[in-house]
Enzyme design. Structure first.
Site, mmCIF file in Angstrom:
data_model
loop_
_atom_site.group_PDB
_atom_site.id
_atom_site.type_symbol
_atom_site.label_atom_id
_atom_site.label_comp_id
_atom_site.label_asym_id
_atom_site.label_seq_id
_atom_site.Cartn_x
_atom_site.Cartn_y
_atom_site.Cartn_z
ATOM 1 N N CYS A 176 25.694 50.963 29.619
ATOM 2 C CA CYS A 176 26.024 52.346 29.983
ATOM 3 C C CYS A 176 25.032 53.355 29.412
ATOM 4 O O CYS A 176 24.731 54.368 30.043
ATOM 5 C CB CYS A 176 27.430 52.688 29.505
ATOM 6 S SG CYS A 176 27.741 52.286 27.781
ATOM 7 N N CYS A 177 24.500 53.076 28.206
ATOM 8 C CA CYS A 177 23.700 54.099 27.521
ATOM 9 C C CYS A 177 22.289 54.314 28.105
ATOM 10 O O CYS A 177 21.897 55.472 28.291
ATOM 11 C CB CYS A 177 23.592 53.797 26.034
ATOM 12 S SG CYS A 177 25.188 53.623 25.188
ATOM 13 N N CYS A 196 26.138 57.247 24.515
ATOM 14 C CA CYS A 196 26.835 57.947 25.610
ATOM 15 C C CYS A 196 27.802 59.011 25.080
ATOM 16 O O CYS A 196 28.030 60.017 25.758
ATOM 17 C CB CYS A 196 27.662 56.973 26.444
ATOM 18 S SG CYS A 196 26.703 55.936 27.534
ATOM 19 N N HIS A 206 38.173 51.153 36.252
ATOM 20 C CA HIS A 206 36.990 52.020 36.311
ATOM 21 C C HIS A 206 36.588 52.375 37.750
ATOM 22 O O HIS A 206 35.444 52.783 37.992
ATOM 23 C CB HIS A 206 35.777 51.363 35.634
ATOM 24 C CG HIS A 206 35.820 51.321 34.136
ATOM 25 N ND1 HIS A 206 36.677 50.531 33.427
ATOM 26 C CD2 HIS A 206 35.068 51.950 33.198
ATOM 27 C CE1 HIS A 206 36.462 50.671 32.133
ATOM 28 N NE2 HIS A 206 35.499 51.537 31.961
ATOM 29 N N GLY A 249 41.694 55.297 33.970
ATOM 30 C CA GLY A 249 41.715 55.142 32.509
ATOM 31 C C GLY A 249 40.475 55.714 31.854
ATOM 32 O O GLY A 249 40.510 56.084 30.680
ATOM 33 N N HIS A 250 39.365 55.767 32.577
ATOM 34 C CA HIS A 250 38.131 56.346 32.030
ATOM 35 C C HIS A 250 37.765 57.564 32.857
ATOM 36 O O HIS A 250 37.391 57.454 34.021
ATOM 37 C CB HIS A 250 37.005 55.323 32.072
ATOM 38 C CG HIS A 250 35.823 55.683 31.212
ATOM 39 N ND1 HIS A 250 35.302 56.961 31.140
ATOM 40 C CD2 HIS A 250 35.053 54.922 30.386
ATOM 41 C CE1 HIS A 250 34.264 56.966 30.315
ATOM 42 N NE2 HIS A 250 34.094 55.750 29.835
ATOM 43 N N GLU A 297 35.746 51.688 20.331
ATOM 44 C CA GLU A 297 34.670 52.697 20.408
ATOM 45 C C GLU A 297 35.289 54.083 20.294
ATOM 46 O O GLU A 297 35.046 54.967 21.120
ATOM 47 C CB GLU A 297 33.922 52.540 21.741
ATOM 48 C CG GLU A 297 33.603 51.096 22.090
ATOM 49 C CD GLU A 297 32.924 50.891 23.441
ATOM 50 O OE1 GLU A 297 33.404 51.455 24.436
ATOM 51 O OE2 GLU A 297 31.920 50.178 23.493
ATOM 52 N N HIS A 328 39.153 56.570 22.905
ATOM 53 C CA HIS A 328 37.761 56.230 23.219
ATOM 54 C C HIS A 328 36.904 57.505 23.305
ATOM 55 O O HIS A 328 37.193 58.407 24.088
ATOM 56 C CB HIS A 328 37.773 55.475 24.552
ATOM 57 C CG HIS A 328 36.453 54.979 24.996
ATOM 58 N ND1 HIS A 328 35.675 55.652 25.917
ATOM 59 C CD2 HIS A 328 35.763 53.867 24.669
ATOM 60 C CE1 HIS A 328 34.569 54.957 26.143
ATOM 61 N NE2 HIS A 328 34.602 53.867 25.396
ATOM 62 N N GLU A 330 28.308 56.011 19.641
ATOM 63 C CA GLU A 330 27.652 55.518 20.858
ATOM 64 C C GLU A 330 26.741 56.594 21.443
ATOM 65 O O GLU A 330 27.083 57.781 21.465
ATOM 66 C CB GLU A 330 28.737 55.122 21.880
ATOM 67 C CG GLU A 330 28.130 54.596 23.161
ATOM 68 C CD GLU A 330 29.171 54.197 24.202
ATOM 69 O OE1 GLU A 330 30.348 53.971 23.837
ATOM 70 O OE2 GLU A 330 28.794 54.112 25.390
#
Ligand code: FUB
Ligand code: ZN
Length: 656
Positions: free
Chosen positions: A417-418, A339, A141, A192-193, A321, A269, A337
């Site tokens: 995160c949210c 987000c 990340h 990856g994200h 997720e 994801h 989610e």
């Protein structure tokens, strides 16, 4: 034309924006500094989720050499701070606040102090494992966090150009630019994200620096060119995983199974997918790349026509997720989610830049008024990570497969995160209301606001939109065109509408539907447009392929999806049915849940004839039905009256 500013004065959203300023930001500041006396819950039953504290600010202090100790939390914990800073910037733009500005300045200083001499920022790697920098991108990340930093710094620079924010972001972008790219000796891969791509695009839009655009493009195009990239990095790194279990997911989980231009379904994801799509759509609009726009359109269709919940939630499974398959939309184990819906809103906004289609704004609105808002309690201090379509407290407590489906919003989450994502969305909601292009203004969302645009010829166009939507569908736009040529003014025609009327400068007009917008040509001068949408409560049905929704109905009014809650209807919501064709009565309840609309309808309750009924019986008369009035409330407002059952999709009974 350029959008030179939007002021939001809407009653519905003003409450949220005030909540961001007065509750969310101060509260989150305390949490990030470990000063809040709260319980941090794991988002699901998984002992590996760090939930003792946030430690996010302390990580920065340690990385900056101002404190000592180890990094704590997820490897992406820094992003909580960046999202908070971004939200603070939007809030400060709207409403000066000395204490908040001081805190935000402090954060910028601290981030700058934690920046390594070559520009790198990443507290986990700086503190714990500097040698593993960029070595395990499937999990690390690092660029995800960098993207959030860039977004925050761009937002902060806009309100505080004298701060170091932009130079910190540029220095980090330059460091990344020196490490990644097609050239020999650089890393040929992406994170990856996805998120760096969004951050770099924003940095490009602010600075005009072509290198940042090229780097964003590089990260988008390299994705999936070498599907083995992440697995190879894991092997070569050989060290302990940074996020246990992630290495076992396939390349598709990280949208790296094939080059993005060839991807035609939403895989893996959910948040990653919509962040990827947001950046792709931004790039497509910025470079007027028709091929890329088509890719975005294909992914948009797959998500919104096959893989999205009626609430605008996405992500059908807790495992990763993630998205699963077309029409696989389970209503009690889903993920949805917060987000992910926020990301869908970002994606829609970018799609509107290259294609004036009302459906993008319809989905934006659906996700905003339902899953995004449901992500937070009315007090601004409790948050859902997962937004279920149905929930039964006891099942969530006892079924490990439903431990992620919470029935009360926690004060904070192990993976946070949210909450700050919601803070930045709500404080910048003005940015989603209009899309301004050369000679056109699109009204995407009906949120009371004022817009000012500068025309290429040096003129000004201002719009004042007055409404109490979604309470009613009455919208009044006054447009002052002080330019030299007519403005094309497009009002969204919601796909769900139940009747529309339009009056321009006193004369009733025929509403022509051009891809979901009604266009009016407004010559230089003053104009008054009265636009009225009929908002009737009504039933929605799912495609027959959605197995969980067969013979079930969902109730909605305008953009708001409604649900049954135990507090109004008693337990065992699965026993209740809406009677087909029974009237749906709408009433305002200003005293309830901050002021909501309630929908009432005569319904039925299924029950056992005998209290001690057997589990199974061959007696056809063992079950009875009795009449019961059903009360629906807007989905976003559920779970604000203690722990109780909730259900969006309700059985439907034939007309009596
Ligand atoms: O991985 C970073 C963020 O944490 C993701 O966007 C969320 O889904 C959560 O996993
Ligand atoms: Zn989240």
């Amino acid at each position: 034309m350029n959008n030179s500013g939007v002021t939001v004065s809407d009653t519905f959203f003003k409450r949220y924006r005030e909540l961001v300023r007065t509750e969310m930001l101060p509260y989150q500041w305390k949490v990030l500094n470990d000063e809040a006396d709260i319980t941090i819950e794991r988002e699901r039953d998984d002992a590996s989720i760090p939930n003792e504290k946030s430690h996010a600010m302390e990580n920065f202090r340690i990385a900056a050499g101002l404190s000592s100790g180890e990094h704590y939390g997820w490897v992406f914990q820094d992003s909580d701070v960046y999202k908070w800073l971004e939200a603070a910037a939007y809030s400060l733009k709207d409403h000066p606040d000395e204490a908040l500005k001081k805190a935000a300045d402090q954060v910028v200083e601290l981030i700058g102090a934690a920046q390594e001499p070559d520009g790198y920022i990443g507290t986990y790697f700086t503190i714990m494992e500097p040698a593993r920098r960029f070595k395990r991108l499937g999990e690390s990340h690092e660029l995800y966090c960098a993207g959030h930093l860039m977004e925050a710094c761009v937002a902060y620079h806009a309100i505080s150009p004298e701060s170091k924010a932009l130079s910190i972001a540029r220095k980090l972008a330059d460091c990344i630019d020196q490490s990644f790219g097609p050239e020999e000796g650089k890393i040929h891969g992406a994170d990856g994200h996805e998120e760096i791509e969004i951050g770099l695009m924003r940095l490009y839009h602010t600075t005009g620096e072509e290198r940042y655009l090229r780097l964003a493009e590089y990260f988008l195009e390299i994705r999936g060119q070498d599907p083995q990239f992440f697995a190879r990095q894991y092997r070569e790194d050989g060290g302990k995983p940074l996020i246990g279990g992630l290495e076992s997911f396939s390349a598709a989980y990280l949208q790296a199974h094939r080059p993005v231009r060839q991807q035609d379904t939403a895989e893996g994801h959910a948040v990653r997918v919509v962040y990827l799509c947001t950046a792709l759509a931004d790039l497509a609009a910025t470079k007027k790349d028709e091929g890329l726009r088509k890719t975005c359109e294909t992914l948009w269709r797959n998500i919104t026509e096959r893989r999205m919940y009626i609430t605008g939630g996405i992500g059908s499974t807790v495992r990763g997720e993630a998205f699963t398959a077309d029409y696989d939309l389970p209503t009690d184990t889903m993920y949805c989610e917060t987000c992910a819906s926020i990301g869908l809103i970002f994606f829609a906004r970018q799609m509107l830049r290259s294609g004036a289609r009302g459906e993008y704004a319809d989905i934006m609105e659906r996700a905003l008024y339902n899953t995004a808002l449901s992500g937070m309690a009315l007090d601004g201090k409790h948050f859902f990570y997962v937004n279920p379509l149905e929930a039964v407290p006891e099942k969530s407590r006892k079924d490990p497969g439903k431990s992620h489906v919470k029935c009360v919003r926690p004060e904070w989450l192990g993976c946070a995160c949210c909450p700050p994502n919601l803070a930045r969305l709500l404080s910048s909601v003005g940015d989603y209301i209009y899309t301004v292009s050369e000679q056109t203004i699109l009204v995407n969302l009906f949120i009371q606001s004022e817009l000012t645009c500068k025309t290429e010829q040096g003129g000004e166009v201002s719009v004042s939109l007055q409404t109490d939507y979604p309470k009613t569908g009455r919208i009044l736009c006054t447009v002052s065109n002080q330019g030299k040529i007519p403005v094309r003014f497009g009002l969204r025609i919601p796909s769900w509408h139940d009747g529309i009327q339009g009056i321009v400068d006193g004369s009733a007009q025929e509403i022509l539907n051009e891809d979901g917008f009604w266009y009016i040509s407004l010559t230089p001068g003053e104009h008054r447009i009265e636009y009225t949408l009929e908002l009737l409560p009504k039933r929605w049905y799912a495609n027959a392929k959605v197995s969980d929704c067969v013979r079930r109905v969902s109730i909605a009014r305008g953009p708001q999806i409604y649900c049954l809650e135990e507090a109004d209807n008693g337990k065992d919501l699965h026993c209740l049915s809406v009677i087909q064709n029974a009237p749906l009565k709408y009433e305002r309840r200003e005293e309830l849940l901050g002021g909501i609309g309630m929908i009432r309808t005569p319904g039925l309750r299924l029950l056992n004839r005998d209290e001690e009924a057997a589990l199974y019986t061959d007696d056809p008369g063992a079950l009875l039905t009795k009449t019961q009035e059903l009360c629906f409330i807007p989905y976003y407002a559920w779970a604000n009256r203690g722990e109780n059952e909730m259900r969006v999709w309700v059985q439907e009974a034939p007309p009596s």
